[in-house]
Design a protein around this motif. Structure first.
Motif, PDB file in Angstrom:
ATOM      1  N   ALA A  74     -34.206  11.645  13.221  1.00 40.22           N
ATOM      2  CA  ALA A  74     -33.898  10.479  13.994  1.00 40.22           C
ATOM      3  C   ALA A  74     -35.205   8.906  13.381  1.00 40.22           C
ATOM      4  CB  ALA A  74     -34.377  10.646  15.323  1.00 40.22           C
ATOM      5  N   VAL A  75     -36.541   9.562  12.942  1.00 42.32           N
ATOM      6  CA  VAL A  75     -36.959   8.783  12.607  1.00 42.32           C
ATOM      7  C   VAL A  75     -36.473   7.234  11.419  1.00 42.32           C
ATOM      8  CG1 VAL A  75     -39.285   7.942  11.979  1.00 42.32           C
ATOM      9  CG2 VAL A  75     -39.270   9.858  13.333  1.00 42.32           C
ATOM     10  N   GLY A  76     -35.862   8.214  10.702  1.00 43.43           N
ATOM     11  CA  GLY A  76     -35.820   7.368   9.513  1.00 43.43           C
ATOM     12  C   GLY A  76     -33.774   6.284   9.994  1.00 43.43           C
ATOM     13  N   ILE A 129     -46.065   9.527   8.493  1.00 38.34           N
ATOM     14  CA  ILE A 129     -46.812   9.452   9.393  1.00 38.34           C
ATOM     15  C   ILE A 129     -46.511  10.746  10.790  1.00 38.34           C
ATOM     16  CG2 ILE A 129     -48.001   8.382  11.404  1.00 38.34           C
ATOM     17  CD1 ILE A 129     -47.078   5.521   9.345  1.00 38.34           C
ATOM     18  N   ALA A 130     -45.353  10.216  11.028  1.00 37.09           N
ATOM     19  CA  ALA A 130     -44.954  10.904  11.632  1.00 37.09           C
ATOM     20  C   ALA A 130     -45.114  12.277  11.386  1.00 37.09           C
ATOM     21  CB  ALA A 130     -43.610  11.013  12.006  1.00 37.09           C
ATOM     22  N   GLY A 131     -44.983  13.044  10.383  1.00 39.17           N
ATOM     23  CA  GLY A 131     -45.373  14.447   9.954  1.00 39.17           C
ATOM     24  C   GLY A 131     -46.688  14.865  10.035  1.00 39.17           C
ATOM     25  N   VAL A 132     -47.510  13.485   9.872  1.00 40.76           N
ATOM     26  CA  VAL A 132     -49.068  14.222   9.848  1.00 40.76           C
ATOM     27  C   VAL A 132     -49.075  14.288  11.249  1.00 40.76           C
ATOM     28  CG1 VAL A 132     -51.788  12.705   9.340  1.00 40.76           C
ATOM     29  CG2 VAL A 132     -49.445  12.920   7.656  1.00 40.76           C
ATOM     30  N   ILE A 133     -48.442  13.105  11.977  1.00 38.10           N
ATOM     31  CA  ILE A 133     -49.066  13.257  13.485  1.00 38.10           C
ATOM     32  C   ILE A 133     -48.670  14.390  14.054  1.00 38.10           C
ATOM     33  CG2 ILE A 133     -48.008  12.048  15.457  1.00 38.10           C
ATOM     34  CD1 ILE A 133     -48.476   9.614  14.328  1.00 38.10           C
ATOM     35  N   ILE A 134     -47.213  15.486  13.358  1.00 39.55           N
ATOM     36  CA  ILE A 134     -47.022  16.236  13.940  1.00 39.55           C
ATOM     37  C   ILE A 134     -47.904  17.763  13.185  1.00 39.55           C
ATOM     38  CG2 ILE A 134     -45.345  16.626  12.271  1.00 39.55           C
ATOM     39  CD1 ILE A 134     -44.019  18.156  14.792  1.00 39.55           C
ATOM     40  N   GLY A 135     -47.603  17.188  12.509  1.00 37.49           N
ATOM     41  CA  GLY A 135     -48.899  18.345  11.558  1.00 37.49           C
ATOM     42  C   GLY A 135     -50.712  18.714  12.396  1.00 37.49           C
ATOM     43  N   THR A 136     -50.617  17.832  12.506  1.00 39.66           N
ATOM     44  CA  THR A 136     -52.950  17.285  12.872  1.00 39.66           C
ATOM     45  C   THR A 136     -52.910  18.542  13.769  1.00 39.66           C
ATOM     46  OG1 THR A 136     -53.207  15.282  11.612  1.00 39.66           O
ATOM     47  CG2 THR A 136     -54.565  16.498  13.438  1.00 39.66           C
ATOM     48  N   PRO A 137     -51.810  18.347  15.516  1.00 37.04           N
ATOM     49  CA  PRO A 137     -52.268  19.572  16.454  1.00 37.04           C
ATOM     50  C   PRO A 137     -51.721  20.942  15.967  1.00 37.04           C
ATOM     51  CG  PRO A 137     -51.035  18.235  16.622  1.00 37.04           C
ATOM     52  CD  PRO A 137     -51.091  17.112  15.244  1.00 37.04           C
ATOM     53  N   THR A 138     -51.184  20.840  14.887  1.00 40.07           N
ATOM     54  CA  THR A 138     -50.664  22.342  14.947  1.00 40.07           C
ATOM     55  C   THR A 138     -51.077  22.937  14.087  1.00 40.07           C
ATOM     56  OG1 THR A 138     -48.966  21.246  12.727  1.00 40.07           O
ATOM     57  CG2 THR A 138     -48.533  21.868  15.380  1.00 40.07           C
ATOM     58  N   LEU A 139     -52.307  22.310  12.732  1.00 39.75           N
ATOM     59  CA  LEU A 139     -53.417  23.158  11.917  1.00 39.75           C
ATOM     60  C   LEU A 139     -53.724  24.322  12.223  1.00 39.75           C
ATOM     61  CD1 LEU A 139     -55.254  19.602  10.860  1.00 39.75           C
ATOM     62  CD2 LEU A 139     -53.195  21.202   9.837  1.00 39.75           C
ATOM     63  N   ARG A 140     -54.104  24.843  12.907  1.00 40.04           N
ATOM     64  CA  ARG A 140     -54.867  26.068  13.728  1.00 40.04           C
ATOM     65  C   ARG A 140     -53.480  27.090  15.046  1.00 40.04           C
ATOM     66  NH1 ARG A 140     -60.134  26.513  12.412  1.00 40.04           N
ATOM     67  NH2 ARG A 140     -61.466  24.139  12.157  1.00 40.04           N
ATOM     68  N   LEU A 141     -52.381  26.363  14.439  1.00 39.31           N
ATOM     69  CA  LEU A 141     -51.618  27.183  15.430  1.00 39.31           C
ATOM     70  C   LEU A 141     -50.624  27.827  14.655  1.00 39.31           C
ATOM     71  CD1 LEU A 141     -50.359  24.764  18.006  1.00 39.31           C
ATOM     72  CD2 LEU A 141     -52.614  26.273  18.134  1.00 39.31           C
ATOM     73  N   ARG A 142     -49.953  29.079  14.784  1.00 37.30           N
ATOM     74  CA  ARG A 142     -49.398  29.917  14.008  1.00 37.30           C
ATOM     75  C   ARG A 142     -47.986  30.880  15.529  1.00 37.30           C
ATOM     76  NH1 ARG A 142     -53.719  33.197  10.549  1.00 37.30           N
ATOM     77  NH2 ARG A 142     -53.810  31.777   9.741  1.00 37.30           N
ATOM     78  N   LEU A 176     -49.916  17.736   3.723  1.00 42.52           N
ATOM     79  CA  LEU A 176     -48.587  17.471   2.770  1.00 42.52           C
ATOM     80  C   LEU A 176     -47.219  17.990   2.873  1.00 42.52           C
ATOM     81  CD1 LEU A 176     -47.859  15.774   0.699  1.00 42.52           C
ATOM     82  CD2 LEU A 176     -49.185  17.494  -0.934  1.00 42.52           C
ATOM     83  N   SER A 177     -46.840  19.008   3.444  1.00 45.66           N
ATOM     84  CA  SER A 177     -46.325  19.981   4.043  1.00 45.66           C
ATOM     85  C   SER A 177     -44.630  19.168   4.636  1.00 45.66           C
ATOM     86  CB  SER A 177     -46.098  21.042   3.962  1.00 45.66           C
ATOM     87  OG  SER A 177     -44.963  21.946   4.228  1.00 45.66           O
ATOM     88  N   TYR A 178     -45.422  19.278   6.245  1.00 45.78           N
ATOM     89  CA  TYR A 178     -44.598  18.356   6.854  1.00 45.78           C
ATOM     90  C   TYR A 178     -44.434  16.858   6.368  1.00 45.78           C
ATOM     91  CZ  TYR A 178     -45.731  21.441  10.717  1.00 45.78           C
ATOM     92  OH  TYR A 178     -45.607  22.251  12.152  1.00 45.78           O
ATOM     93  N   ALA A 179     -44.980  16.489   6.176  1.00 38.03           N
ATOM     94  CA  ALA A 179     -45.088  14.423   5.802  1.00 38.03           C
ATOM     95  C   ALA A 179     -44.139  14.983   4.118  1.00 38.03           C
ATOM     96  CB  ALA A 179     -46.402  13.784   4.753  1.00 38.03           C
ATOM     97  N   THR A 180     -43.823  15.848   3.735  1.00 38.67           N
ATOM     98  CA  THR A 180     -42.827  15.697   2.244  1.00 38.67           C
ATOM     99  C   THR A 180     -41.516  16.319   2.797  1.00 38.67           C
ATOM    100  OG1 THR A 180     -44.185  16.294   0.737  1.00 38.67           O
ATOM    101  CG2 THR A 180     -42.378  16.793   0.214  1.00 38.67           C
ATOM    102  N   GLY A 181     -41.162  17.211   3.730  1.00 41.29           N
ATOM    103  CA  GLY A 181     -40.493  17.558   4.849  1.00 41.29           C
ATOM    104  C   GLY A 181     -39.837  16.624   5.230  1.00 41.29           C
ATOM    105  N   ALA A 182     -40.851  15.794   5.888  1.00 39.72           N
ATOM    106  CA  ALA A 182     -40.260  14.270   7.309  1.00 39.72           C
ATOM    107  C   ALA A 182     -39.628  13.375   6.521  1.00 39.72           C
ATOM    108  CB  ALA A 182     -41.206  13.882   7.442  1.00 39.72           C
ATOM    109  N   VAL A 183     -39.994  13.452   5.008  1.00 42.83           N
ATOM    110  CA  VAL A 183     -39.340  11.909   3.832  1.00 42.83           C
ATOM    111  C   VAL A 183     -38.304  12.563   3.762  1.00 42.83           C
ATOM    112  CG1 VAL A 183     -39.746  11.072   2.179  1.00 42.83           C
ATOM    113  CG2 VAL A 183     -41.957  10.803   3.733  1.00 42.83           C
TER     114      VAL A 183
END
Length: 323
Positions: free
Chosen positions: A63-65, A93-106, A206-213
């Motif tokens: 959707a972002v794209g 940026i959206a990938g980093v936004i979603i990735g940041t709060p999930t760094l310790r979540l599994r 980086l994984s989230y951002a690459t997948g998002a792009v």
């Protein structure tokens, strides 16, 4: 790409370029949709297949794209090609936004957060005036190459085919790079990976951002192909279908997710003759598939196939991504 340097692969690519001249408009449209899913599944394969991060909101990057390209082309009258870098930037940026709060979540907690992110993007698109609210954005111009305007089905088929080939090559090269091996280590054991000196925070982002792009690339092309977009096109069901294609094909397997993308689009179309039952048959088929082949249609040989080439490298050369 030694595993895939086979005559059959090049023959398949040639066939894909010939098919538009042999198919009717209906099946050409279906095949174009398959290629959209191929691009999307390649992006999600980085997040889920390589890094092991469950993502239930991947349609948000799609959707972002789409919305970035649509807004820049309709409101600011940008060329389609100029909107792509901006779409990539916003998606990253959206990938980093979603990735940041999930760094310790599994596991389940990670799935809930990504699901919430996907719904937030959909709600924003439904309520913001710049996105056209619930009605969406209409009258998106067609892309042009010089004086030639891309408007036919074949034009968009070849465009998304080229993007699909680029995405497959890019994901393959990433998967067999130091970064890709670090992603696989994180997938297998985060604690052990961090003990080896891998910066899991940087690698996850980086994984989230690459997948998002990659997802945003498909979204931008989708916007100009349809010439109109609305929030309903980026629902939770869309995210589930993309994830389903990745799991069905085989996590971390590039040819597997390509086959998975083809199946989730083509199989329901083949069952249109039994309209009232086709989704039931489709669902039962998927359940049976997961029972008898849970590893996917074309799985990787083992959980660490992506790092098999380590032994061939210089033993004095570190493969880790240091902090």
């Amino acid at each position: 790409m030694k595993k895939y340097k086979k005559p059959s692969l090049f023959l398949l690519v040639i066939c894909m370029f010939i098919l538009p001249f042999l198919l009717n408009s209906y099946w050409l449209d279906v095949l174009t949709l398959v290629l959209f899913y191929v691009v999307l599944t390649q992006g999600l394969n980085i997040v889920v297949g390589y890094t092991g991060l469950l993502d239930l909101g991947y349609a948000a990057f799609f959707a972002v794209g789409a919305y970035t390209t649509a807004i820049l082309m309709t409101t600011f009258h940008w060329s389609f090609w100029l909107t792509l870098p901006v779409a990539f930037l916003f998606a990253a940026i959206a990938g980093v936004i979603i990735g940041t709060p999930t760094l310790r979540l599994r596991s389940d907690y990670l799935a809930i957060v990504t699901l919430g992110f996907g719904e937030i993007v959909k709600i924003l698109a439904t309520n913001l005036e710049i996105t056209g609210s619930a009605s969406g954005i209409y009258g998106i111009p067609r892309p042009a190459i010089g004086s030639y305007i891309m408007a036919s089905q074949k034009d968009f088929y070849f465009l998304i085919l080229i993007v699909a080939i680029i995405s497959i090559i890019a994901v393959y090269r990433l998967g067999h790079s130091r970064i890709g091996r670090a992603w696989v280590y994180i997938r297998e054991d985060e604690d052990a990976a961090e003990a080896m000196g891998i910066n899991r925070i940087k690698l996850k982002l980086l994984s989230y951002a690459t997948g998002a792009v990659i997802g945003s690339f498909a979204g931008s092309i989708f916007a100009v192909k349809m010439s109109a977009i609305a929030p309903l096109s980026f629902s939770f069901l869309q995210s589930v279908m993309i994830l389903l294609a990745v799991v069905l094909g085989g996590l971390g397997s590039i040819p597997g997710v390509v086959i998975g993308a083809a199946l989730v689009i083509i199989l329901p179309e083949l069952l249109r003759g039994v309209e009232d039952w086709r989704y039931l048959i489709f669902g039962v088929s998927l359940v049976i598939m997961m029972i008898f082949r849970p590893q996917g249609i074309w799985p990787t040989k083992n959980n660490t196939e992506d790092v098999d080439d380590i032994e061939t490298e210089d033993p004095n050369q570190s493969i880790s991504i240091s902090k």
